[in-house]
Design a protein around this motif. Structure first.
Motif, mmCIF file in Angstrom:
data_model
loop_
_atom_site.group_PDB
_atom_site.id
_atom_site.type_symbol
_atom_site.label_atom_id
_atom_site.label_comp_id
_atom_site.label_asym_id
_atom_site.label_seq_id
_atom_site.Cartn_x
_atom_site.Cartn_y
_atom_site.Cartn_z
ATOM 1 N N ALA A 1 0.829 -1.206 0.000
ATOM 2 C CA ALA A 1 0.000 0.000 0.000
ATOM 3 C C ALA A 1 0.864 1.257 0.000
ATOM 4 N N ALA A 2 1.960 1.229 0.745
ATOM 5 C CA ALA A 2 2.859 2.383 0.761
ATOM 6 C C ALA A 2 3.484 2.602 -0.606
ATOM 7 N N LEU A 3 3.848 1.513 -1.280
ATOM 8 C CA LEU A 3 4.412 1.635 -2.619
ATOM 9 C C LEU A 3 3.350 2.111 -3.602
ATOM 10 N N SER A 4 2.153 1.585 -3.490
ATOM 11 C CA SER A 4 1.055 1.980 -4.371
ATOM 12 C C SER A 4 0.817 3.484 -4.324
ATOM 13 N N ALA A 5 0.890 4.051 -3.135
ATOM 14 C CA ALA A 5 0.624 5.482 -2.992
ATOM 15 C C ALA A 5 1.644 6.336 -3.726
ATOM 16 N N HIS B 1 -2.498 -5.058 -20.020
ATOM 17 C CA HIS B 1 -2.163 -3.730 -19.489
ATOM 18 C C HIS B 1 -1.393 -2.878 -20.504
ATOM 19 N N ARG B 2 -1.241 -3.372 -21.716
ATOM 20 C CA ARG B 2 -0.470 -2.645 -22.721
ATOM 21 C C ARG B 2 -1.090 -1.259 -22.944
ATOM 22 N N GLY B 3 -0.233 -0.271 -23.020
ATOM 23 C CA GLY B 3 -0.677 1.103 -23.201
ATOM 24 C C GLY B 3 -0.767 1.889 -21.905
ATOM 25 N N ARG B 4 -0.698 1.189 -20.768
ATOM 26 C CA ARG B 4 -0.720 1.878 -19.481
ATOM 27 C C ARG B 4 0.705 2.143 -19.026
ATOM 28 N N ALA B 5 0.882 3.185 -18.238
ATOM 29 C CA ALA B 5 2.200 3.453 -17.653
ATOM 30 C C ALA B 5 2.628 2.245 -16.827
ATOM 31 N N THR B 6 3.854 1.785 -17.060
ATOM 32 C CA THR B 6 4.339 0.565 -16.404
ATOM 33 C C THR B 6 5.762 0.788 -15.913
ATOM 34 N N ALA B 7 6.012 0.364 -14.687
ATOM 35 C CA ALA B 7 7.368 0.413 -14.120
ATOM 36 C C ALA B 7 7.745 -0.992 -13.682
ATOM 37 N N VAL B 8 8.963 -1.394 -13.981
ATOM 38 C CA VAL B 8 9.411 -2.745 -13.660
ATOM 39 C C VAL B 8 10.811 -2.679 -13.067
ATOM 40 N N LEU B 9 11.081 -3.558 -12.122
ATOM 41 C CA LEU B 9 12.457 -3.723 -11.637
ATOM 42 C C LEU B 9 13.209 -4.526 -12.687
ATOM 43 N N THR B 10 14.074 -3.855 -13.422
ATOM 44 C CA THR B 10 14.770 -4.505 -14.531
ATOM 45 C C THR B 10 16.046 -5.183 -14.067
ATOM 46 N N GLY B 11 16.572 -6.063 -14.925
ATOM 47 C CA GLY B 11 17.830 -6.736 -14.651
ATOM 48 C C GLY B 11 17.720 -7.875 -13.672
ATOM 49 N N ILE B 12 16.509 -8.260 -13.304
ATOM 50 C CA ILE B 12 16.307 -9.338 -12.336
ATOM 51 C C ILE B 12 15.843 -10.605 -13.025
ATOM 52 N N ASP B 13 14.931 -10.457 -13.986
ATOM 53 C CA ASP B 13 14.384 -11.594 -14.715
ATOM 54 C C ASP B 13 14.325 -11.223 -16.191
ATOM 55 N N ARG B 14 15.177 -11.848 -17.001
ATOM 56 C CA ARG B 14 15.255 -11.496 -18.426
ATOM 57 C C ARG B 14 13.938 -11.735 -19.157
ATOM 58 N N PRO C 1 -9.487 1.194 -8.729
ATOM 59 C CA PRO C 1 -10.158 2.438 -8.314
ATOM 60 C C PRO C 1 -9.598 3.023 -7.034
ATOM 61 N N THR C 2 -9.164 2.169 -6.125
ATOM 62 C CA THR C 2 -8.489 2.645 -4.917
ATOM 63 C C THR C 2 -7.147 1.932 -4.815
ATOM 64 N N GLY C 3 -6.087 2.610 -5.225
ATOM 65 C CA GLY C 3 -4.749 2.046 -5.127
ATOM 66 C C GLY C 3 -4.440 1.045 -6.210
ATOM 67 N N HIS C 4 -3.944 -0.127 -5.804
ATOM 68 C CA HIS C 4 -3.567 -1.178 -6.738
ATOM 69 C C HIS C 4 -4.117 -2.514 -6.258
ATOM 70 N N GLU C 5 -4.339 -3.412 -7.193
ATOM 71 C CA GLU C 5 -4.645 -4.800 -6.878
ATOM 72 C C GLU C 5 -3.383 -5.627 -7.110
ATOM 73 N N GLY D 1 -1.833 4.985 -10.627
ATOM 74 C CA GLY D 1 -2.127 4.777 -12.031
ATOM 75 C C GLY D 1 -1.080 4.033 -12.823
ATOM 76 N N THR D 2 -0.010 3.549 -12.168
ATOM 77 C CA THR D 2 1.079 2.868 -12.867
ATOM 78 C C THR D 2 1.073 1.380 -12.540
ATOM 79 N N VAL D 3 1.218 0.561 -13.571
ATOM 80 C CA VAL D 3 1.377 -0.875 -13.361
ATOM 81 C C VAL D 3 2.795 -1.112 -12.833
#
Length: 497
Positions: A61-65, A176-189, A115-119, A69-71
């Protein structure tokens, strides 16, 4: 060590590292026969029985805040090849484990805007089961080879987290294509390949800054890590007489002794143990551990147990291998002990992170000057202006900083910004080491001959509170007389108390 059938003949994807196996290919009739006549595989209950669910949910929840709107996509990572078709033991990415409580390979956490945060959804690999030839042939994902894994329902219940099979991840990400997306890269190719246009952005930085403050569940894990570590140190003290003055690699025997405790009560050691006797104690990261243990030496042991939940202790003790200090050893030890006491006293909410370092360095510089080793007084050597002549000269003998953050990683939260970490302010829930040391190299002409080859470090794990600091590793003595009494007690007790 056994080999599996070739991945291609087993109808599998190539195993970790893409290496080739040279086992005997399987004919179609054999493949069909092996897939038949199995009862269900023995179940594997999920090991997470420590109530992590509510805490992980609050962390998400803290990260979601911070990312409305970002995946958000956080993978655990996968197996890494050690050589050919053998792999290193797996350890999940720390941010992933912090957000989920899960520790298995290949899993992926997806936080989808709602609608409220992230699932939150956790994608977990299901291992090949009876009826699938891979059950018998896959060395990485066949239950016969590596044991079964918890099913999705058990995982969901244990972690209080919606769970889906990893095979569904690609389609779900495409949705989710077309939505803003952030990923931790370099962990799983494979995850990186599925999200070529995603942004790493500040995701790693934000997660690590959130991780700086430990919740009560994390503090309990760190306390447990320190308590197991204390028992591991007692094991080492107990074994010292068995390697003393023998032509064997005693440092490695002691390293292995501690490792056995780590594997018995935890997951592993939290980092490569440093076990340095005599002059090896003056090498800051002495990882070779191939030296003998000889009468009259000091033993510097920097070791920590990692719990099953991946939280690690980081403790250093320096002890005389025969249980008796020489006057020179004791002189250096007491100076370092006084420096550590000064440093710990500065670990409090509202203080800056470097306060403990400054306090400890002042004490050591003052001792070095009084001994005639440091040519300038502490006020000059510890001056905040690095360009002042004489500033920093004590570092020749102290070598390193006094503190680092501690948690899931031994050097925790390394992606946090400088202003939030090294230049930041301590708050209740921070956990950091306080570990001053003095090291006199055998070839240092500025050091008195009687001190050359002596290395002393004392390290404890300190939790910041709104009141006095809490020493999580206080179960191990620091006073030199208490250390020798503790050694005698350990050597008179059985190995498994």
């Amino acid at each position: 060590m056994s080999q599996s059938d070739t991945p291609e003949s087993a109808g599998e994807m190539p195993e970790a590292g893409g290496s080739t196996s040279y086992d005997i290919p399987m004919a179609e009739h054999l493949r069909a026969a092996i897939a038949q006549d199995w009862d269900p595989a023995p179940p594997m209950p999920h090991p997470a029985q420590t109530g992590v669910g509510p805490y992980a949910r609050a962390r998400r929840a803290a990260l979601s805040a911070r990312f409305p709107g970002t995946v958000l996509v956080v993978p655990a990572g996968g197996l890494a090849a050690r050589a050919n078709d053998t792999d290193y033991p797996f350890r999940a990415n720390s941010a992933f484990t912090w957000l989920t409580g899960e520790t298995v390979a290949d899993a992926v956490l997806v936080l989808a805007p709602a609608p409220t945060g992230h699932e939150a959804t956790l994608y977990v690999r299901e291992y090949a089961q009876p009826g699938d030839v891979g059950y018998f042939t896959s060395r990485t994902h066949g239950a016969v080879w590596v044991g079964n894994v918890p099913d999705l329902a058990d995982t969901s219940a244990a972690l209080d987290l919606a769970t889906r099979p990893l095979a569904a991840l690609a389609d779900d990400l495409r949705a989710h294509r077309g939505r803003a997306t952030a990923v931790l890269t370099g962990i799983d190719r494979s995850v990186d390949a599925q999200l070529p246009h995603a942004s790493a952005g500040s995701l790693a930085e934000v997660i690590d800054e959130l991780r700086l403050v430990k919740d009560e569940w994390e503090l309990a894990r760190l306390q447990q890590a320190c308590e197991i570590t204390a028992r591991g140190f007692a094991d080492v003290a107990r074994e010292l007489p068995n390697v003393l003055d023998r032509p064997v690699r005693g440092e490695r025997w002691l390293e292995g002794t501690f490792w056995r405790r780590a594997r018995l009560e935890g997951n592993e050691v939290g980092y490569t143990s440093i076990v340095g006797a005599g002059r090896h104690a003056t090498t800051l990261h002495w990882w070779r551990n191939h030296g003998q243990i000889r009468s009259g030496q000091l033993l510097l042991a920097d070791m920590g147990v990692e719990t099953d939940e991946l939280y690690t202790a980081d403790v250093t003790r320096t002890m005389p291998v025969t249980g008796e200090w020489t006057p020179e050893q004791l002189r250096v030890y007491r100076a370092v002990q006084e420096a550590q006491i000064a440093g710990i006293s500065e670990v409090k909410a509202g203080a800056d992170f470097l306060a403990a370092h400054r306090a400890a360095m002042w004490v050591l510089a003052d001792y070095l000057h009084s001994w005639g080793i440091l040519p300038v007084p502490a006020a000059v050597s510890c001056d905040a202006d690095p360009e002042r002549p004489g500033a920093g000269l004590h570092r020749r003998y102290t070598l390193h900083g006094t503190s680092h953050m501690l948690g899931i990683d031994v050097h925790d939260c390394a992606q946090a910004r400088e202003q939030a970490y090294r230049e930041g302010t301590l708050a209740a829930g921070h956990v950091l080491t306080v570990e001053p040391g003095l090291y006199f190299q055998v070839n240092d002409r500025t050091a008195p001959a009687e001190l050359r080859g002596i290395g002393v470090r004392i390290e404890d794990d300190i939790a910041v509170t709104d009141g006095s600091p809490v020493n999580l590793s206080a179960g191990l003595p620091r006073d030199p007389d208490e250390i020798t009494a503790w050694m005698r007690h350990a050597q008179g007790t059985p190995a498994l108390p």
